[in-house]
Design a protein around this motif. Structure first.
Motif: not given
Length: 141
Positions: A58-59, A77-78, A82, A86-87
């Motif tokens: 996913v990232g 990030v997918h 978002r 995740v980031a």
């Protein structure tokens, strides 16, 4: 996102990461191919960090350290994941890595036209330095 797993990429991840970047990342870099990724992982096997949820990528972020500079590339990030941390988790892992290696400041390459990325980097505490300009020269073909 407590079920998020951050881990270092291995050579078997390369094709999946390259495919992921075509969906989730802005722009294409000169090293965004199998050869470039193989060099990265051979030189610094812990530089490419992957975020997975339930085994699905996913990232990503590349957290490279050369002993002088801490450089961040390919924070992606997918789109479906978002604004879910995740980031933030990837950057925290990258910053921990840099601190453990003795790094003092992290730099990120952000495309001028990617306003979404500029907002994300700003929210993570990174600031633009307008007094610098990047100078480049291609070394291939």
């Amino acid at each position: 996102m407590s079920d998020l797993v951050i881990r270092c990429a291995v050579p078997d991840d390369v094709d999946g990461v390259l495919s992921f970047w075509r969906k989730a990342a802005e722009g294409v870099g000169i090293s965004d191919d199998r050869a470039g990724m193989d060099v990265l992982l051979a030189r610094d096997p812990e530089a490419l960090l992957l975020a997975e949820r339930d085994g699905v990528l996913v990232g990503t972020v590349i957290a490279g350290f050369d002993g002088w500079r801490c450089s961040l590339y390919r924070l992606a990030v997918h789109p479906d994941f978002r604004r879910r941390g995740v980031a933030t988790a990837l950057l925290a892992a990258a910053e921990r890595r840099f601190a453990e290696l003795g790094g003092r400041r992290a730099d990120a390459m952000v495309l001028e036209a990617n306003e979404r990325a500029q907002h994300a980097w700003g929210a993570a505490g990174y600031g633009r330095e307008d007094h610098w300009r990047r100078w480049v020269k291609g070394l291939t073909g």
